[in-house]
Design a protein around this motif. Structure first.
Motif, PDB file in Angstrom:
ATOM      1  N   ILE A 450       0.859  -1.184   0.000  1.00 39.62           N
ATOM      2  CA  ILE A 450       0.000   0.000   0.000  1.00 39.62           C
ATOM      3  C   ILE A 450       0.894   1.232   0.000  1.00 39.62           C
ATOM      4  O   ILE A 450       1.621   1.493   0.968  1.00 39.62           O
ATOM      5  N   ILE A 451       0.840   1.993  -1.078  1.00 38.56           N
ATOM      6  CA  ILE A 451       1.728   3.132  -1.308  1.00 38.56           C
ATOM      7  C   ILE A 451       0.931   4.404  -1.038  1.00 38.56           C
ATOM      8  O   ILE A 451       0.074   4.805  -1.840  1.00 38.56           O
ATOM      9  N   ASN A 452       1.209   5.047   0.088  1.00 38.85           N
ATOM     10  CA  ASN A 452       0.412   6.209   0.498  1.00 38.85           C
ATOM     11  C   ASN A 452       1.022   7.486  -0.069  1.00 38.85           C
ATOM     12  O   ASN A 452       2.068   7.949   0.397  1.00 38.85           O
ATOM     13  N   LEU A 453       0.342   8.074  -1.047  1.00 41.25           N
ATOM     14  CA  LEU A 453       0.793   9.310  -1.689  1.00 41.25           C
ATOM     15  C   LEU A 453       0.141  10.546  -1.086  1.00 41.25           C
ATOM     16  O   LEU A 453       0.387  11.658  -1.542  1.00 41.25           O
ATOM     17  N   THR A 454      -0.693  10.367  -0.058  1.00 41.00           N
ATOM     18  CA  THR A 454      -1.416  11.482   0.548  1.00 41.00           C
ATOM     19  C   THR A 454      -0.695  11.949   1.810  1.00 41.00           C
ATOM     20  O   THR A 454       0.319  11.383   2.218  1.00 41.00           O
ATOM     21  N   GLU A 455      -1.253  12.982   2.450  1.00 43.02           N
ATOM     22  CA  GLU A 455      -0.675  13.515   3.684  1.00 43.02           C
ATOM     23  C   GLU A 455      -1.329  12.923   4.927  1.00 43.02           C
ATOM     24  O   GLU A 455      -0.937  13.255   6.047  1.00 43.02           O
ATOM     25  N   GLY A 511       3.621   8.860   3.033  1.00 36.71           N
ATOM     26  CA  GLY A 511       5.009   8.743   2.613  1.00 36.71           C
ATOM     27  C   GLY A 511       5.639   7.413   2.923  1.00 36.71           C
ATOM     28  O   GLY A 511       6.864   7.294   2.942  1.00 36.71           O
ATOM     29  N   GLU A 512       4.811   6.388   3.165  1.00 35.91           N
ATOM     30  CA  GLU A 512       5.339   5.063   3.477  1.00 35.91           C
ATOM     31  C   GLU A 512       4.659   4.003   2.615  1.00 35.91           C
ATOM     32  O   GLU A 512       3.503   4.162   2.205  1.00 35.91           O
ATOM     33  N   VAL A 513       5.406   2.933   2.374  1.00 31.23           N
ATOM     34  CA  VAL A 513       4.857   1.729   1.760  1.00 31.23           C
ATOM     35  C   VAL A 513       4.605   0.730   2.885  1.00 31.23           C
ATOM     36  O   VAL A 513       5.530   0.346   3.601  1.00 31.23           O
ATOM     37  N   THR A 514       3.361   0.345   3.067  1.00 31.88           N
ATOM     38  CA  THR A 514       3.000  -0.648   4.083  1.00 31.88           C
ATOM     39  C   THR A 514       2.701  -1.965   3.383  1.00 31.88           C
ATOM     40  O   THR A 514       1.857  -2.019   2.486  1.00 31.88           O
ATOM     41  N   ARG A 515       3.385  -3.005   3.783  1.00 32.81           N
ATOM     42  CA  ARG A 515       3.168  -4.317   3.172  1.00 32.81           C
ATOM     43  C   ARG A 515       2.333  -5.189   4.106  1.00 32.81           C
ATOM     44  O   ARG A 515       2.622  -5.312   5.297  1.00 32.81           O
ATOM     45  N   ILE A 516       1.302  -5.798   3.540  1.00 33.54           N
ATOM     46  CA  ILE A 516       0.507  -6.780   4.256  1.00 33.54           C
ATOM     47  C   ILE A 516       0.481  -8.073   3.452  1.00 33.54           C
ATOM     48  O   ILE A 516       0.722  -8.066   2.237  1.00 33.54           O
ATOM     49  N   ILE A 517       0.189  -9.183   4.135  1.00 32.89           N
ATOM     50  CA  ILE A 517       0.136 -10.485   3.469  1.00 32.89           C
ATOM     51  C   ILE A 517      -1.143 -11.188   3.894  1.00 32.89           C
ATOM     52  O   ILE A 517      -1.488 -11.223   5.076  1.00 32.89           O
ATOM     53  N   ALA A 518      -1.874 -11.718   2.912  1.00 34.11           N
ATOM     54  CA  ALA A 518      -3.180 -12.329   3.180  1.00 34.11           C
ATOM     55  C   ALA A 518      -3.363 -13.568   2.324  1.00 34.11           C
ATOM     56  O   ALA A 518      -2.814 -13.669   1.221  1.00 34.11           O
TER      57      ALA A 518
END
Length: 664
Positions: A450-455, A511-518
């Motif tokens: 999940i690539i968060n491009l927002t503030e 400003g972070e990439v959050t990785r999840i696994i499902a």
């Protein structure tokens, strides 16, 4: 931050103008005396009987008045079975439940609907509902698909198999375009899932287990709810409402309690800690003018079940101990020990800023809400045989990255107008009606980046699955906006200790990439979305579809003697017209079917006279689970009359027919 100030200023101006016309003005929160009303506890829902092998319940949605503060006039609310929040389900693992959700709401909504939002305007009626069991492992037809709503006078029968780990679930409305309005009106409640193993842990129970849903609300001075019109990026109320009571007080014994915390707010994050206070809720300070910390929180569970061992939050002896930080939709299962604290008062305090951009964000707090509720510890002596188990589970079995068959890059974005004001929030740059792009294969594991491009920090929720958070890593947002390249600017950080269990909602930081696994263990149509309800109502929600694996091609298999044999292995996928939901229906119905092989597909609707009404599908489709919505119109776009209709599906494997009833 300027867009937030502009929206708040515009809303206040509109409100003042409307207030003059309607004789309504906003309530000044300081006019209410805090902590004079006891914390109410939601009642436990009693089953009606049995429906086959399922425990059967009936729940009615209706409008009524409920006094939310003793100094406030009764408030018009919507609730389940006449209460806000709704009654609590006490379910047992592997004991399936059937619930008939009955819509008995009025035809006019409590709030003004912004019909510019997708799904909220014509021809959809103002009042419509569909219940979602948040965190539930259920079939797609029982999940509360946002377009599978129904109106007053109708009902839906949902089935909950309860085949997952014991945990704190909750139910709430999920109708497309108006979820935020229906939840603010009161449509939410707890669903607690237990098993014998949990009961053996000797946790605080009975009167010493307390569900707590925290919501923020704004009132008119006549006691009615206020909600802004038109749409705003986030709604932040100016009073705390806990279990349906404004700024309540809970009197506790000097012993251990188990609290099931739920963030039921639309957009507000909470970063909670207890501080010592006086009987009026005024904070007390030590010699160094520091707030005096209260007892620690021992977190034993998160969204999807127990942690392997308790995680200590708000440790009075550790100034760096984390607080209890959670976004909309997240749950915290915690134990607090009040032993030895007789006669003291503790304020449940929040210091998360609104809008929330992270704990270290330097932005101004636009809508602070520091005070939540007050705890009073009785000056008495009690016997407490319950425990804080230092080892709950030997280990929480997490998904292995080595089992992932696919990794997806998915962005969180804002859509801005010419002045730079947000007008919608998007997932992967796409809107609700765009083609489905996330199609995990049944019984496979995937990693979603999940690539968060927002503030903003976004609480992201996936229906169907409980997943693991892998890590978070900062990246160069400007570089990504330039050429879609992820350039990391720091190391990957593992999840917080209390995020190491099972989650269905997680924080995606700016400003972070959050990785999840499902792992996806049911076929069908589901959704994923931001759980800031204003965001999900305005395009920050997308369908995803778990598809059946393709039929294997001819190839080599191996015998016990390791001899290669050319053959073909058939995938055990059946062809069927699965269902239509709801059925009967009065606006639209979701028709589901599955294809074992790639095929030309024709889906037609006929009336009882055998006349063709409309062709819904006439195209080539790949194998897998499929869904089509029929809105009760013919091939000319006109509405058809009430009556019985038949859906006919034709493929290379044959034909299938499904009977449906349209009621108006």
């Amino acid at each position: 931050m300027m867009f937030v100030k502009k929206f708040l200023t515009t809303t206040l101006l509109v409100l003042l103008l409307c207030g003059v016309a309607l004789g309504q003005v906003l309530l000044d929160p300081s006019a209410l005396t805090k902590y004079i009303d006891p914390l109410p506890l939601p009642g436990v829902l009693a089953p009606v009987g049995m429906l086959g092998y399922e425990i059967y319940y009936e729940v009615t949605m209706s409008e009524f008045q409920q006094q939310l503060h003793s100094e406030l006039s009764p408030t018009t609310v919507w609730g389940y079975n006449g209460t806000y929040p709704g009654p609590t389900f006490e379910a047992r693992r592997n004991y399936p439940v059937a619930v008939k959700w009955i819509n008995n709401l009025p035809y006019d909504h409590l709030f003004t609907i912004d019909t510019m939002l997708h799904g909220a305007g014509y021809p959809n009626p103002a009042v419509r509902t569909v219940v979602h069991l948040h965190g539930g492992d259920v079939k797609p037809e029982d999940d509360g698909y946002p377009e599978a709503w129904y109106t007053s006078g109708y009902s839906a029968l949902f089935h909950y198999p309860n085949r997952q780990l014991p945990t704190t679930l909750w139910y709430h409305d999920h109708a497309l375009g108006i979820t935020r309005l229906n939840v603010v009106a009161g449509l939410a409640g707890f669903y607690l899932l237990r098993d014998d193993w949990e009961m053996s842990l000797n946790l605080p129970s009975g009167a010493y287990e307390v569900p707590i849903v925290i919501q923020d609300r704004t009132f008119y001075d006549n006691g009615e709810f206020f909600y802004p019109y038109p749409w705003e990026p986030e709604f932040f109320g100016d009073v705390a409402v806990v279990n349906g009571k404004v700024w309540p007080k809970l009197v506790v014994e000097p012993r251990k309690y188990r609290f099931r915390f739920l963030n039921g707010s639309n957009a507000r994050f909470y970063n909670l800690k207890m501080f010592e206070a006086d009987e009026y809720g005024n904070l007390l300070y030590d010699f160094y003018s520091e707030m005096i910390p209260g007892p620690a929180f021992y977190q034993i569970g998160s969204d999807g079940g127990f942690l392997s061992a308790p995680v200590v939050l708000n440790d009075p002896g550790d100034p760096y101990s984390p607080r209890m930080l959670f976004g909309s939709g997240e749950r915290f299962d915690v134990i607090i020990d009040f032993a030895g604290l007789q006669g003291k008062y503790f304020l449940l305090h929040n210091d998360a800023k609104a809008p929330f951009k992270g704990l270290d964000s330097p932005v101004e707090d636009e809508a602070p809400l520091p005070e939540v509720m007050l705890f009073e510890v009785k000056d008495t002596t009690v016997t407490d045989n319950s425990v804080i188990p230092w080892s709950i589970m030997p280990t929480v079995k997490r998904h292995s990255e080595y089992n992932a068959v696919k990794t997806r890059d998915l962005t969180l974005e804002e859509l801005l107008d010419s002045l730079g004001n947000p007008i919608a929030a998007l997932l992967n740059g796409m809107m609700w009606d765009d083609p489905i792009t996330e199609k995990p294969t049944l019984n496979t594991t995937e990693i979603w980046k999940i690539i968060n491009l927002t503030e903003d920090v976004h609480p992201i929720h996936l229906h169907l699955v409980q997943f693991n958070v892998l890590d978070r890593q900062p990246f160069d947002v400007e570089q990504y906006m330039l050429d879609s390249t992820i350039v990391f600017t720091g190391p990957a950080v593992p999840p917080d200790p209390n995020e190491m269990g099972w989650k269905d909602t997680f924080r995606a930081h700016p400003g972070e990439v959050t990785r999840i696994i499902a792992r996806f263990n049911r076929a069908g149509l589901y959704v994923w979305h931001c759980h800031i309800l204003e965001h999900e109502d305005n395009e920050m929600m997308r369908p995803y579809q778990v598809v059946y694996p393709p039929r294997p091609k001819k190839g080599y298999a191996f015998t016990k003697n390791n001899e290669a044999v050319l053959g073909e292995i058939e995938a055990p996928i059946s062809f069927q017209l699965l269902s239509s939901y709801p059925n009967p229906f009065n606006q639209s119905t979701l028709i589901s079917y599955s294809l074992p092989v790639d095929s030309d597909v024709k889906l037609e609707i006929y009336n009882v006279a055998g006349q063709k009404v409309i062709i819904l599908k006439n195209a080539f489709e790949y194998a897998g689970a499929k869904t089509v919505i029929w809105d009760g119109t013919n091939d000319s776009g006109g509405k058809v009359a009430s009556g019985v209709y038949f859906a006919k599906l034709s493929t290379v494997k044959g034909n299938s027919v499904l009977k449906m009833a349209l009621l108006k």
